[in-house]
Design an enzyme around this catalytic site. Structure first.
Site, PDB file in Angstrom:
ATOM      1  N   CYS A  58      -0.815   7.087 -10.715  1.00 46.98           N
ATOM      2  CA  CYS A  58       0.193   6.039 -10.521  1.00 46.98           C
ATOM      3  C   CYS A  58       0.594   5.301 -11.800  1.00 46.98           C
ATOM      4  CB  CYS A  58      -0.307   5.084  -9.448  1.00 46.98           C
ATOM      5  SG  CYS A  58       1.016   4.181  -8.648  1.00 46.98           S
ATOM      6  N   HIS A  69      -3.177   7.948  -4.683  1.00 49.78           N
ATOM      7  CA  HIS A  69      -4.474   7.274  -4.641  1.00 49.78           C
ATOM      8  C   HIS A  69      -5.207   7.904  -3.463  1.00 49.78           C
ATOM      9  CE1 HIS A  69      -2.905   3.985  -7.202  1.00 49.78           C
ATOM     10  NE2 HIS A  69      -1.823   4.053  -6.473  1.00 49.78           N
TER      11      HIS A  69
HETATM   12  N1  GLN Z   1       3.166  -0.667 -11.445  1.00 45.99           N
HETATM   13  C1  GLN Z   1       3.466   0.545 -10.894  1.00 45.99           C
HETATM   14  C2  GLN Z   1       4.457   0.584  -9.774  1.00 45.99           C
HETATM   15  O1  GLN Z   1       4.505  -0.265  -8.894  1.00 45.99           O
HETATM   16  C3  GLN Z   1       2.195   1.276 -10.551  1.00 45.99           C
HETATM   17  C4  GLN Z   1       1.526   0.834  -9.277  1.00 45.99           C
HETATM   18  C5  GLN Z   1       0.207   1.524  -9.069  1.00 45.99           C
HETATM   19  O2  GLN Z   1      -0.413   1.957 -10.012  1.00 45.99           O
HETATM   20  N2  GLN Z   1      -0.237   1.605  -7.857  1.00 45.99           N
HETATM   21  O3  GLN Z   1       5.217   1.508  -9.764  1.00 45.99           O
END
Ligand code: GLN
Length: 264
Positions: free
Chosen positions: A95, A207
């Site tokens: 992510c 995740h």
């Molecule tokens: N900040 C990023 C987004 O919202 C990554 C979020 C995350 O790592 N879950 O796209």
């Protein structure tokens, strides 16, 4: 045998249980009598520590944490990470981490954050009003040679089950997608791609955490890093993964995807 797992910014980048990826790698090594040490790669870390790492793990982060990380991860540290990944050190990045390995990330608010430019991709958050990409994600791994390796290992198509929660949308340049979305949004909810694969680095929005839910990916990373470190063509002993298999089956049932011909 021993493996050193480098964990990028554990306090800033471990949203949605991504630390489970580190624990999963650690336990699957220990169950096979492979020694493991976990090395945090963060603001205190000296460049030399990057050079001794055998597997790299990077988790998710919110926009604010990503900015803090990128202020630290530049110069010789960025160079050391880039050299490691370019030379084929296996890694798994979830992510927020892949967003930082690309050319840039445009957060919901504020300035564009320059990335490492290792992966030929860009990520943009369409703004705080935009709908986030949230939910269970299922995708088939298509990146070569990872897909072929896993097909040999599993005897069936490698199917990844995860959970995504991101505002940013990722658009790939020339880098290979990690997979093809079956359920969920993936990189951007438009082009059906999920994640990216470069050298031996797996980048994904999944995740879950990813590795406990898809233990074959953990084993692929362990096997690759042992082969690289010890220059031998070893095969890992099989572990009993009944719980993970049951969890995967139940998720596919919930998502009405039991007819898929793939590895469970
Ligand atoms: N900040 C990023 C987004 O919202 C990554 C979020 C995350 O790592 N879950 O796209």
């Amino acid at each position: 045998m021993e493996l050193r797992i480098g964990w990028l910014y554990p306090n800033l980048m471990s949203t949605y249980g991504d630390r489970g990826n580190v624990i999963c790698l650690q336990r699957r090594c220990q169950w096979r009598n492979i020694d493991v040490s976990i090395v945090p790669l963060d603001r205190q870390t000296v460049v030399e520590s990057f050079e001794r790492i055998d597997i790299i793990v990077g988790g998710g982060a919110q926009d604010r944490q990503q900015e803090i990380v990128m202020r630290d991860l530049k110069g010789s540290k960025a160079e050391a990470l880039r050299t490691k990944l370019e030379s084929g050190t296996p890694g798994v990045f979830t992510c927020g981490s892949p967003q930082l390995l690309g050319h840039y990330y445009e957060p919901a608010l504020g300035q564009r954050i320059k990335g490492l430019g290792l992966l030929d991709l860009v990520s943009k958050h369409p703004g705080i009003e935009a709908q986030r990409c949230i939910g269970n994600v299922v995708f088939e791994i298509t990146a070569s040679p990872l897909a072929e390796d896993l097909q040999t290992m599993l005897g069936e198509k490698p199917l990844v089950i995860g959970f995504e929660n991101h505002g940013g949308r990722t658009y790939l340049g020339k880098v290979a997608a990690l997979g093809k979305v079956i359920q969920g949004y993936g990189n951007n909810g438009e082009d059906g791609t999920e994640g990216a694969f470069y050298r031996n680095a797996i980048a994904t929005y999944a995740h879950g955490p990813l590795l406990p839910k898809n233990p074959f990916l953990a084993d692929w990373l362990i096997q690759k890093s042992l082969q690289q470190k010890y220059r031998t063509d070893l095969t890992l002993t099989k572990l009993k993964d009944d719980l993970a298999v049951a969890a995967r089956k139940s998720m596919l049932q919930r998502l009405d995807l039991t007819n898929l011909k793939a590895a469970v």
